[in-house]
Design a protein around this motif. Structure first.
Motif, PDB file in Angstrom:
ATOM      1  N   CYS A   1       0.676  -1.370   0.061  1.00  0.00           N
ATOM      2  CA  CYS A   1       0.066  -0.012  -0.026  1.00  0.00           C
ATOM      3  C   CYS A   1       1.083   1.265  -0.107  1.00  0.00           C
ATOM      4  N   GLY A   2       0.779   2.187  -0.886  1.00  0.00           N
ATOM      5  CA  GLY A   2       1.430   3.340  -0.840  1.00  0.00           C
ATOM      6  C   GLY A   2       2.306   3.373  -2.258  1.00  0.00           C
ATOM      7  N   LEU A   3       2.180   2.612  -3.402  1.00  0.00           N
ATOM      8  CA  LEU A   3       3.194   2.484  -4.274  1.00  0.00           C
ATOM      9  C   LEU A   3       2.652   3.746  -5.088  1.00  0.00           C
ATOM     10  N   VAL A   4       3.968   4.522  -5.545  1.00  0.00           N
ATOM     11  CA  VAL A   4       3.923   5.697  -6.397  1.00  0.00           C
ATOM     12  C   VAL A   4       4.675   5.376  -7.737  1.00  0.00           C
ATOM     13  N   GLN A   5       4.246   5.523  -9.010  1.00  0.00           N
ATOM     14  CA  GLN A   5       4.779   5.133 -10.154  1.00  0.00           C
ATOM     15  C   GLN A   5       4.732   6.376 -11.003  1.00  0.00           C
ATOM     16  N   ALA A   6       5.724   6.703 -11.834  1.00  0.00           N
ATOM     17  CA  ALA A   6       5.517   7.497 -12.930  1.00  0.00           C
ATOM     18  C   ALA A   6       5.979   6.914 -14.231  1.00  0.00           C
ATOM     19  N   ALA A   7       5.278   6.944 -15.292  1.00  0.00           N
ATOM     20  CA  ALA A   7       5.515   6.436 -16.500  1.00  0.00           C
ATOM     21  C   ALA A   7       5.919   7.318 -17.535  1.00  0.00           C
ATOM     22  N   GLY A   8       6.678   6.733 -18.361  1.00  0.00           N
ATOM     23  CA  GLY A   8       7.318   7.592 -19.355  1.00  0.00           C
ATOM     24  C   GLY A   8       8.555   8.577 -19.079  1.00  0.00           C
ATOM     25  N   VAL A   9       9.786   7.965 -19.581  1.00  0.00           N
ATOM     26  CA  VAL A   9      10.874   8.487 -19.444  1.00  0.00           C
ATOM     27  C   VAL A   9      11.844   8.459 -20.771  1.00  0.00           C
ATOM     28  N   HIS A  10      12.774   9.483 -20.909  1.00  0.00           N
ATOM     29  CA  HIS A  10      13.363   9.699 -22.155  1.00  0.00           C
ATOM     30  C   HIS A  10      14.959   9.125 -21.782  1.00  0.00           C
ATOM     31  N   ASP A  11      15.403   9.549 -20.660  1.00  0.00           N
ATOM     32  CA  ASP A  11      16.841   9.206 -20.236  1.00  0.00           C
ATOM     33  C   ASP A  11      17.193   9.247 -18.945  1.00  0.00           C
ATOM     34  N   ALA A  12      18.293   8.778 -18.639  1.00  0.00           N
ATOM     35  CA  ALA A  12      18.736   8.696 -17.130  1.00  0.00           C
ATOM     36  C   ALA A  12      18.515   9.872 -16.461  1.00  0.00           C
ATOM     37  N   ARG A  13      18.826  11.125 -17.040  1.00  0.00           N
ATOM     38  CA  ARG A  13      18.604  12.237 -16.297  1.00  0.00           C
ATOM     39  C   ARG A  13      17.278  12.385 -15.882  1.00  0.00           C
ATOM     40  N   GLU A  14      16.208  12.243 -16.709  1.00  0.00           N
ATOM     41  CA  GLU A  14      14.918  12.371 -16.200  1.00  0.00           C
ATOM     42  C   GLU A  14      14.401  11.257 -15.259  1.00  0.00           C
ATOM     43  N   ALA A  15      15.243  10.084 -15.517  1.00  0.00           N
ATOM     44  CA  ALA A  15      14.563   9.136 -14.425  1.00  0.00           C
ATOM     45  C   ALA A  15      15.153   9.609 -13.090  1.00  0.00           C
ATOM     46  N   LEU A  16      16.198  10.261 -13.001  1.00  0.00           N
ATOM     47  CA  LEU A  16      16.623  10.680 -11.513  1.00  0.00           C
ATOM     48  C   LEU A  16      16.105  11.738 -11.094  1.00  0.00           C
TER      49      LEU A  16
ATOM     50  N   GLN B   1       1.593  14.533  -1.980  1.00  0.00           N
ATOM     51  CA  GLN B   1       0.350  14.428  -1.943  1.00  0.00           C
ATOM     52  C   GLN B   1      -0.382  13.183  -1.942  1.00  0.00           C
ATOM     53  N   ALA B   2       0.355  12.097  -2.714  1.00  0.00           N
ATOM     54  CA  ALA B   2      -0.018  10.700  -2.670  1.00  0.00           C
ATOM     55  C   ALA B   2       0.445  10.193  -1.302  1.00  0.00           C
ATOM     56  N   ALA B   3       1.650  10.433  -0.981  1.00  0.00           N
ATOM     57  CA  ALA B   3       1.790   9.869   0.536  1.00  0.00           C
ATOM     58  C   ALA B   3       1.183  10.239   1.544  1.00  0.00           C
ATOM     59  N   ALA B   4       0.823  11.657   1.755  1.00  0.00           N
ATOM     60  CA  ALA B   4      -0.181  12.044   2.766  1.00  0.00           C
ATOM     61  C   ALA B   4      -1.545  11.226   2.686  1.00  0.00           C
ATOM     62  N   ALA B   5      -1.893  11.019   1.372  1.00  0.00           N
ATOM     63  CA  ALA B   5      -3.343  10.282   1.230  1.00  0.00           C
ATOM     64  C   ALA B   5      -3.177   8.777   1.782  1.00  0.00           C
ATOM     65  N   PHE B   6      -1.938   8.132   1.367  1.00  0.00           N
ATOM     66  CA  PHE B   6      -1.936   6.819   1.965  1.00  0.00           C
ATOM     67  C   PHE B   6      -1.645   6.620   3.035  1.00  0.00           C
ATOM     68  N   ARG B   7      -1.065   7.529   3.855  1.00  0.00           N
ATOM     69  CA  ARG B   7      -0.698   7.465   5.263  1.00  0.00           C
ATOM     70  C   ARG B   7      -2.173   7.339   5.873  1.00  0.00           C
ATOM     71  N   GLN B   8      -2.974   8.041   5.272  1.00  0.00           N
ATOM     72  CA  GLN B   8      -4.522   8.112   5.865  1.00  0.00           C
ATOM     73  C   GLN B   8      -5.254   6.853   5.718  1.00  0.00           C
ATOM     74  N   ILE B   9      -4.804   5.903   4.656  1.00  0.00           N
ATOM     75  CA  ILE B   9      -5.703   4.858   4.198  1.00  0.00           C
ATOM     76  C   ILE B   9      -4.848   3.614   4.528  1.00  0.00           C
ATOM     77  N   CYS B  10      -3.730   3.548   4.749  1.00  0.00           N
ATOM     78  CA  CYS B  10      -2.886   2.367   4.883  1.00  0.00           C
ATOM     79  C   CYS B  10      -2.587   1.965   6.469  1.00  0.00           C
ATOM     80  N   ASN B  11      -2.584   3.202   7.291  1.00  0.00           N
ATOM     81  CA  ASN B  11      -2.176   3.027   8.638  1.00  0.00           C
ATOM     82  C   ASN B  11      -3.282   3.129   9.484  1.00  0.00           C
ATOM     83  N   GLY B  12      -3.770   1.747   9.944  1.00  0.00           N
ATOM     84  CA  GLY B  12      -4.940   1.721  10.969  1.00  0.00           C
ATOM     85  C   GLY B  12      -6.206   2.113  10.392  1.00  0.00           C
ATOM     86  N   ASP B  13      -6.537   2.514   9.090  1.00  0.00           N
ATOM     87  CA  ASP B  13      -7.781   2.929   8.765  1.00  0.00           C
ATOM     88  C   ASP B  13      -8.431   1.533   8.180  1.00  0.00           C
ATOM     89  N   THR B  14      -9.254   1.129   8.931  1.00  0.00           N
ATOM     90  CA  THR B  14      -9.792  -0.276   8.378  1.00  0.00           C
ATOM     91  C   THR B  14     -10.978  -0.198   7.164  1.00  0.00           C
TER      92      THR B  14
END
Length: 267
Positions: free
Chosen positions: A14-29, A239-252
């Motif tokens: 729970c809490g995975l954040v992915q970005a798709a689409g990259v042109h080169d190593a600099r952008e990946a970093l 923003q994603a991390a803040a929302a995931f903290r709310q739903i992943c930790n102790g929110d049943t």
């Protein structure tokens, strides 16, 4: 402290954040340094033009997998493809050197079974593309059927949005009805990643509404030149991390599968 979330076979997340689409190593970093830990590499696409060659993508995968912890790692490269035969998918993943693949096309179930037999350690994410039917309703019944038919063969799902104008099933910049994705999260026995028109401005509400195990963004993180913008990537991750903290930790209220984990490796 930001918890690093990476997908592993047989482990919920729970809490995975992915970005798709990259042109080169600099952008990946740029992406990795924002706190995003999965980078999608779209290849062999029927609609969009690839951002990176397969040769350069393989070099990028090697670079990402060897980043020292003191830099931006660990970072997980994910092959995103519309290939629909087990042998072609296996060959592409082996050439890239990645243990994670996102299948965005309509792969037959028997090919999924063959792929699983060929590569038992491969982490397979299957797309669930939301589109409107002739009646004007979303194709929820079709997508739940895909879940029922494939849940024993894949490791996770990702929802996305179909664009009828271009025929694209991802990287459209378009959202869909999040109630459909929420229904898929409830139905799926596996983690569901939410994609489709996500931006730093809407990702927090999207997570709280859909309660997915992860989120993915492509065009919503880009500047006018089509490159990943550092500020947008940082804010999206925040923003994603803040929302995931709310739903992943102790929110049943969400799925019991959404327990926060921090695996030390992604293989």
């Amino acid at each position: 402290m930001t918890t690093v979330i990476l997908p592993r076979r047989g482990r919920p997340f729970c809490g995975l954040v992915q970005a798709a689409g990259v042109h080169d190593a600099r952008e990946a970093l740029v992406i990795a340094q924002s706190g995003i830990r999965c980078i999608g590499l779209p290849l062999r696409l029927p609609v969009h033009t690839e951002d990176i060659t397969e040769h350069d993508a393989a070099a990028l995968c090697r670079m990402l997998q060897t980043l020292p912890p003191s830099a931006a790692g660990p970072v997980c490269p994910v092959c995103i493809t519309y290939l629909d035969t087990a042998q072609d998918i296996r060959d592409l993943c082996r050439m890239l050197g990645t243990a994670h693949v996102q299948l965005h096309g309509g792969i037959p179930v028997h090919q999924l079974a063959a792929l699983r037999a060929m590569m038992p350690g491969l982490y397979i994410i299957k797309s669930l593309v939301v589109r409107q039917t002739e009646t004007g309703k979303d194709n929820l019944e079709e997508l739940t059927g895909i879940i029922d038919a494939t849940a024993q063969l894949v490791d996770a799902y990702i929802t996305d949005t179909h664009d009828p104008a271009s025929g694209a099933d991802g990287a459209t910049g378009k959202t869909h009805d999040w109630r459909t994705s929420r229904a898929l999260v409830r139905r799926s026995p596996l983690p569901v990643i939410l994609a489709g028109g996500l931006t730093p401005q809407n990702v927090r509400q999207a997570v709280l509404t859909v309660r997915p195990a992860g989120v993915d963004a492509h065009t919503g993180l880009e500047n006018p030149a089509g490159r990943k913008d550092p500020a947008l990537c940082h804010e999206f991750a925040r923003q994603a991390a803040a929302a995931f903290r709310q739903i992943c930790n102790g929110d049943t209220a969400g799925s019991g599968r959404s327990r926060l984990e921090n695996p030390s490796a992604f293989r």
